[in-house]
Design a protein around this motif. Structure first.
Motif, short mmCIF file in Angstrom:
data_model
loop_
_atom_site.label_atom_id
_atom_site.label_comp_id
_atom_site.label_asym_id
_atom_site.label_seq_id
_atom_site.Cartn_x
_atom_site.Cartn_y
_atom_site.Cartn_z
N LYS A 169 0.80 -1.16 -0.13
CA LYS A 169 0.07 -0.07 -0.12
C LYS A 169 0.98 1.30 0.06
O LYS A 169 0.14 2.23 0.02
CB LYS A 169 -0.94 0.01 1.13
CG LYS A 169 -2.20 -1.01 0.86
CD LYS A 169 -3.29 -0.93 2.22
CE LYS A 169 -2.47 -1.36 3.46
NZ LYS A 169 -3.63 -1.28 4.55
N TYR A 208 -8.20 -5.97 -4.12
CA TYR A 208 -7.95 -5.72 -2.94
C TYR A 208 -8.73 -6.63 -2.03
O TYR A 208 -9.53 -7.63 -2.21
CB TYR A 208 -8.55 -4.16 -2.48
CG TYR A 208 -10.00 -4.05 -2.50
CD1 TYR A 208 -10.55 -3.75 -1.23
CD2 TYR A 208 -10.83 -4.37 -3.50
CE1 TYR A 208 -12.08 -3.80 -1.34
CE2 TYR A 208 -12.14 -4.32 -3.77
CZ TYR A 208 -12.93 -3.88 -2.43
OH TYR A 208 -14.09 -3.63 -2.43
N ILE A 253 -3.34 -5.14 -4.63
CA ILE A 253 -2.68 -4.67 -3.17
C ILE A 253 -2.09 -6.12 -2.94
O ILE A 253 -2.92 -7.16 -2.76
CB ILE A 253 -3.55 -4.31 -2.17
CG1 ILE A 253 -4.22 -2.90 -2.81
CG2 ILE A 253 -2.95 -4.04 -1.04
CD1 ILE A 253 -5.08 -2.25 -1.72
N LEU A 288 -3.67 4.82 1.13
CA LEU A 288 -3.57 4.55 -0.29
C LEU A 288 -3.50 5.91 -0.79
O LEU A 288 -4.26 6.91 -0.28
CB LEU A 288 -4.69 3.97 -0.89
CG LEU A 288 -4.91 2.47 -0.39
CD1 LEU A 288 -6.33 1.89 -0.72
CD2 LEU A 288 -3.87 1.72 -0.94
N ASP A 348 -9.12 -2.87 3.56
CA ASP A 348 -9.12 -1.86 2.77
C ASP A 348 -10.34 -0.99 2.35
O ASP A 348 -10.49 -0.15 1.48
CB ASP A 348 -8.10 -1.72 1.71
CG ASP A 348 -6.55 -2.08 2.33
OD1 ASP A 348 -6.41 -1.28 3.36
OD2 ASP A 348 -6.05 -2.99 1.99
#
Length: 555
Positions: free
Chosen positions: A165, A206, A183, A193, A211
Motif C-alpha cells: 500500500k 483488494y 494490493i 492509499l 481496505d
C-alpha cells in the motif's frame, strides 16, 4: 479437336512479396518470433526487421533464444519490452539489466512490462527507468514502495501495479489516466492509499475487510473517474451494500459511467433476509434505470451465508466458485437479456478457483476460455468438459480425487502443460508412482512442474527426498522444461539426478537447513558454477535458501 491448352502456373517466390506485406505480417508477431524466424536470411529482411520490428515480449522465452535476439537486434530501436522473472525465466530482469543497463539502452521505450520482480530489487530498477520520458505504459510488480522516492514519468498514461500500500511514489504521475492496482499484503508497514487524482479508469484488486473503508475514502477525491472496477480477493468478506456505493457515486463520482465489481461473501451470521436486502440495495432506480447496471448473486440453498455478488457482464478473468450450487442464484438483469448470459456475459473468464465443490457448472462458462484451474476442493466430474483448453492446473489442498478421475481429467485436457501440486497429493493420484496410465499422461503433457507445500497457506515449496526425486525425474524428464521444489540433500547427490532432465530450461531449488554434509548448499552449488552474466547458464540467488538456474543451452 484441338489439343487442350496447357496452363503453366508460375510460382511466386516468398522473397518476391512486397515489403508492405512483410511489415503487415511483422505487426501481428511478437518481435522475438519475427527476429528468430527471419534474421540472417539476407540484407533486405535484416533491414525490415531493424526498422519495423520493435515490440519484444521475452516472457517464457529460453535463455538461448533471449541471447540470440539481443545480439542480432538493435535494442535502441525497441519501443515495447516485456521482461519476467516467472518460473520459466528466473532472473531474466536482473540478467537483462546487467547486460543492458536500462538507463542506457531502453530510454526510448514507450511501453515497459516487468513481471514478478522481487521487492528488494525494485528500488534499484526504478532508479534506472526514471529517465524514460517517452514511456506511456508501465506494468510492474512486485514492489514494496516503503523506501522508493517519488518520481516523474511525464508521458505515462497507463500503469499496472502490483505493490504493497506504499504508493506515495506514484503521486506525481500527473498525466496518468489508467491505473490497475493489485494490493499485495506482504508489507507490515501501515500506509494510506495514494493515487493521482487525474485518473479516469481505476481497477483495484483488494480485500474489503482490510481496505474497503480506506478505498471509499480515497474514491471521494477521484472526481474524474469514468470507469471503476473492484475485485475483492478476501476469503471472508461481509455482505456488500449497494446503497453505500450509490451514495458515494452520486456525491463524488459524477462522471462515472461504468461500475464493475466482484464481491464474494462468507459470513455465518447471514440469513436469507440479509441477502434479500443486499440484492434490493443493488436494485434501486439508480442502478436499474439511470445507470443500467445489473448484477447477479450466485448462492446455494445449502449455504446461504456463502456466495458472490458481481456486475454483469462479468468484467474479470478470474471467477471464484464460492458456492456449492447455483440453484438459488438471482439476477437483476431483465428477462429479455437472459440468453445473453449464455453467450456473452462470461467471455473474459479464463481462470476458475474452486473454494466450494460446486456440482453443476455455470451455464455461461465457455470451454474455449478456461486455461487456468485452481482446486482447493474436489473437482466435480461435470466440470471436466469445460477443460479442453486447460493449460495450468494448481492443486493446493487435500482432495479425494481417484487416480481414475485424474486420468479422465488429463485425457480431457490435452493442452495441460503446467502442474502445481504437493508431493503427497501427487503420490496419491499416481498410486505412489505405479499407475502407468497416469504417469504416462503426465510424462507426455507436463512441461512445468512445481512441488508445493502440502498446506496451501505456507508459501514454501514442498520438500522432496532423493528417492522421490528419482521418481519425479523418471516420469517428467521427457517434456519438463521447468522444475521447482525443495530439497534436503547434498548438491553432489542432486546434480547427477537432475542431469537426466535434459529438457530443463529453468530450475528453482529451496534448500532446507538440516544436516546434509554442507553448511550452505547454495554457496556450495555456486562454487561449482559461474555466476557471471556472460556464462552459459545464469545462476543467481535471492537469499541463501533459494537457488535459480536459467539454462542457456536449450532453445
Amino acid at each position: 479437336m484441338s489439343e487442350p491448352k496447357r496452363f503453366k502456373r508460375e510460382s511466386t517466390l516468398f522473397e518476391h512479396l512486397p515489403n508492405e506485406l512483410f511489415v503487415e505480417i511483422f505487426g501481428y508477431l511478437n518481435g522475438v518470433d519475427a527476429v528468430y524466424a527471419f534474421s540472417q536470411l539476407n540484407i533486405r529482411f535484416q533491414c525490415l526487421l531493424n526498422y519495423y520490428v520493435n515490440n519484444f515480449d521475452f516472457k517464457s522465452v529460453s535463455k538461448a533464444k533471449f541471447n540470440y535476439i539481443t545480439q542480432l537486434h538493435d535494442i535502441h530501436r525497441w519501443r515495447s519490452l516485456c521482461l519476467s522473472n516467472d518460473d520459466n525465466t528466473p532472473g531474466q530482469i536482473k540478467y537483462f539489466s546487467q547486460l543492458f543497463p536500462p538507463n542506457e539502452y531502453i530510454h526510448q521505450l514507450e511501453s515497459l512490462t516487468v513481471l514478478h520482480m522481487k521487492p528488494e530489487n525494485a528500488q534499484e530498477f526504478l532508479l534506472q527507468i526514471r529517465s524514460l520520458n517517452n514511456l506511456v505504459s508501465l506494468s510492474i510488480g512486485l514492489i514494496c514502495g516503503l523506501n522508493i522516492q517519488s518520481m516523474e514519468l511525464p508521458s505515462l498514461k497507463r500503469l499496472v501495479l502490483t505493490s504493497c500500500k506504499h504508493t506515495y511514489w506514484i503521486k506525481n504521475f500527473h498525466c496518468l489516466k489508467s491505473l490497475q492496482y493489485t494490493i499485495e499484503y506482504n508489507c507490515n508497514h501501515n500506509q494510506n492509499l495514494i493515487f493521482p487524482i487525474t485518473l479516469k479508469y481505476l481497477k483495484i484488486f483488494y480485500e474489503e475487510g482490510r481496505d474497503g473503508n480506506a478505498l471509499r475514502t480515497i474514491l471521494q477525491q477521484m472526481s474524474q473517474l469514468t470507469r471503476l472496477a473492484l475485485y475483492d480477493n478476501a476469503r471472508y468478506s461481509p455482505m456488500p451494500n449497494g446503497k453505500i456505493w450509490e451514495e458515494l457515486i452520486q456525491s463524488s463520482l459524477p462522471l462515472l459511467n461504468t461500475f464493475q465489481f466482484f464481491f464474494p461473501f462468507d459470513q455465518y451470521l447471514n440469513i436469507s433476509s440479509d441477502l434479500n436486502q443486499t440484492i434490493e440495495s443493488f436494485s434501486t432506480p439508480f442502478y436499474l434505470f439511470e445507470k443500467h447496471w445489473f448484477i447477479r448473486c450466485d448462492r446455494s440453498s445449502k449455504s446461504l451465508f456463502m456466495g458472490a455478488l458481481y456486475s454483469l457482464p462479468f468484467a474479470f478473468s478470474r471467477m471464484i466458485i464460492n458456492t456449492c450450487s447455483f440453484d438459488m442464484s438471482i439476477s437483476t438483469l431483465p428477462i429479455s437479456d437472459f440468453d445473453e448470459i449464455k453467450s456473452n456475459y462470461y467471455t473474459r473468464v479464463n481462470t476458475i478457483v474452486f473454494n466450494q465443490e460446486c456440482k453443476v457448472p455455470h451455464v455461461g462458462f465457455l470451454s474455449s476460455n478456461i486455461v487456468d484451474l485452481i482446486l482447493k476442493v474436489n473437482l466435480p466430474t461435470s466440470w471436466i468438459y469445460l477443460l479442453t483448453k486447460l493449460r495450468h492446473l494448481r492443486i493446493i489442498a487435500d482432495m479425494q480425487m481417484s487416480s481414475a478421475d485424474f486420468t479422465r481429467l488429463l485425457e480431457r485436457a490435452p493442452n495441460l502443460q503446467s502442474l502445481t501440486i504437493s508431493i503427497i497429493q501427487l503420490k496419491i493420484l499416481t498410486d505412489k508412482f505405479t499407475n502407468q496410465i497416469v504417469c504416462h499422461q503426465l510424462s507426455q503433457q507436463i512441461q512445468s512442474l512445481t512441488i508445493s507445500h502440502h498446506y496451501s497457506d505456507i508459501p514454501n515449496l514442498g520438500i522432496v527426498s532423493v528417492r522421490l526425486l528419482c521418481s519425479l525425474v523418471r516420469i517428467f524428464s521427457k517434456k519438463c522444461q521447468h522444475l521447482s521444489l525443495a530439497l534436503m540433500a547434498h548438491p553432489n547427490t542432486v546434480r547427477p539426478i537432475l542431469r537426466r532432465m535434459r529438457q530443463l530450461r529453468s530450475l528453482h531449488i529451496q534448500w532446507r537447513h538440516v544436516y546434509i554434509g554442507v553448511d550452505d548448499p547454495v554457496a556450495y552449488w555456486l562454487q561449482q558454477q559461474s555466476t557471471d552474466p556472460t556464462a552459459l547458464d545464469f545462476v543467481h540467488t535471492n537469499d541463501k535458501n533459494d537457488l535459480f538456474v536459467w539454462f542457456g543451452n536449450r532453445f
